[in-house]
Scaffold this motif. Sequence first.
Motif, PDB file in Angstrom:
ATOM      1  N   SER A  28       0.826  -1.199   0.000  1.00  0.00           N
ATOM      2  CA  SER A  28       0.000   0.000   0.000  1.00  0.00           C
ATOM      3  C   SER A  28       0.866   1.257   0.000  1.00  0.00           C
ATOM      4  O   SER A  28       0.618   2.187  -0.760  1.00  0.00           O
ATOM      5  N   ILE A  29       1.886   1.279   0.830  1.00  0.00           N
ATOM      6  CA  ILE A  29       2.749   2.439   0.909  1.00  0.00           C
ATOM      7  C   ILE A  29       3.504   2.624  -0.408  1.00  0.00           C
ATOM      8  O   ILE A  29       3.591   3.733  -0.940  1.00  0.00           O
ATOM      9  N   ASP A  30       4.031   1.521  -0.956  1.00  0.00           N
ATOM     10  CA  ASP A  30       4.727   1.617  -2.241  1.00  0.00           C
ATOM     11  C   ASP A  30       3.779   2.080  -3.340  1.00  0.00           C
ATOM     12  O   ASP A  30       4.158   2.865  -4.199  1.00  0.00           O
ATOM     13  N   GLY A  31       2.549   1.587  -3.318  1.00  0.00           N
ATOM     14  CA  GLY A  31       1.568   2.005  -4.311  1.00  0.00           C
ATOM     15  C   GLY A  31       1.246   3.483  -4.206  1.00  0.00           C
ATOM     16  O   GLY A  31       1.119   4.179  -5.215  1.00  0.00           O
ATOM     17  N   ILE A  32       1.139   3.969  -2.989  1.00  0.00           N
ATOM     18  CA  ILE A  32       0.862   5.391  -2.779  1.00  0.00           C
ATOM     19  C   ILE A  32       2.040   6.223  -3.263  1.00  0.00           C
ATOM     20  O   ILE A  32       1.860   7.245  -3.937  1.00  0.00           O
ATOM     21  N   ARG A  33       3.264   5.797  -2.952  1.00  0.00           N
ATOM     22  CA  ARG A  33       4.458   6.507  -3.439  1.00  0.00           C
ATOM     23  C   ARG A  33       4.460   6.564  -4.965  1.00  0.00           C
ATOM     24  O   ARG A  33       4.747   7.593  -5.556  1.00  0.00           O
ATOM     25  N   HIS A  34       4.155   5.439  -5.586  1.00  0.00           N
ATOM     26  CA  HIS A  34       4.136   5.382  -7.053  1.00  0.00           C
ATOM     27  C   HIS A  34       3.081   6.332  -7.612  1.00  0.00           C
ATOM     28  O   HIS A  34       3.347   7.081  -8.552  1.00  0.00           O
ATOM     29  N   ASP A  35       1.883   6.295  -7.030  1.00  0.00           N
ATOM     30  CA  ASP A  35       0.815   7.185  -7.497  1.00  0.00           C
ATOM     31  C   ASP A  35       1.193   8.651  -7.314  1.00  0.00           C
ATOM     32  O   ASP A  35       0.919   9.476  -8.188  1.00  0.00           O
ATOM     33  N   LEU A  36       1.814   8.978  -6.191  1.00  0.00           N
ATOM     34  CA  LEU A  36       2.251  10.360  -5.961  1.00  0.00           C
ATOM     35  C   LEU A  36       3.212  10.797  -7.059  1.00  0.00           C
ATOM     36  O   LEU A  36       3.055  11.861  -7.653  1.00  0.00           O
ATOM     37  N   SER A  37       4.192   9.969  -7.328  1.00  0.00           N
ATOM     38  CA  SER A  37       5.193  10.304  -8.329  1.00  0.00           C
ATOM     39  C   SER A  37       4.563  10.461  -9.705  1.00  0.00           C
ATOM     40  O   SER A  37       4.848  11.412 -10.429  1.00  0.00           O
ATOM     41  N   ARG A  38       3.693   9.543 -10.056  1.00  0.00           N
ATOM     42  CA  ARG A  38       3.073   9.560 -11.384  1.00  0.00           C
ATOM     43  C   ARG A  38       2.135  10.754 -11.563  1.00  0.00           C
ATOM     44  O   ARG A  38       2.179  11.434 -12.576  1.00  0.00           O
ATOM     45  N   HIS A  39       1.297  11.022 -10.575  1.00  0.00           N
ATOM     46  CA  HIS A  39       0.280  12.061 -10.723  1.00  0.00           C
ATOM     47  C   HIS A  39       0.808  13.467 -10.449  1.00  0.00           C
ATOM     48  O   HIS A  39       0.272  14.440 -10.955  1.00  0.00           O
TER      49      HIS A  39
END
Length: 109
Positions: A28-39
């Motif tokens: 979940s944390i990695d997914g949130i980091r990825h989404d932050l970076s992408r968006h």
Amino acid sequence: QKEMQRRKAEMQQAKWRLTGKTPRMDDSIDGIRHDLSRHMSGGSRNAALNRGGYRLGRLVGGGVLARSEAEAILRQAAEVHRVPRHEATYVIARSLDEGTDNPYLTNGR
């Protein structure tokens, strides 16, 4: 390649044992980091920061992540994507508070 995948999985499991974090939480944390970076690389940096803060706040409220860790993740994303400090401070605090008020349950839901 299968051997590399097996070793990576073993290392990840050892990390989870050492840190006490579950695979679901780590993903979940990695997914949130990825989404932050992408968006945040687009034009809606504050909206992405708000979504990420809310999601991390839910983990904080569920007792699986320290608020200071969540703030550090969000602050780093804001700095990388040049969100002005005063805006970032406001968005991070508000979104973490809102997420904390709506925590993930300890069973991951």
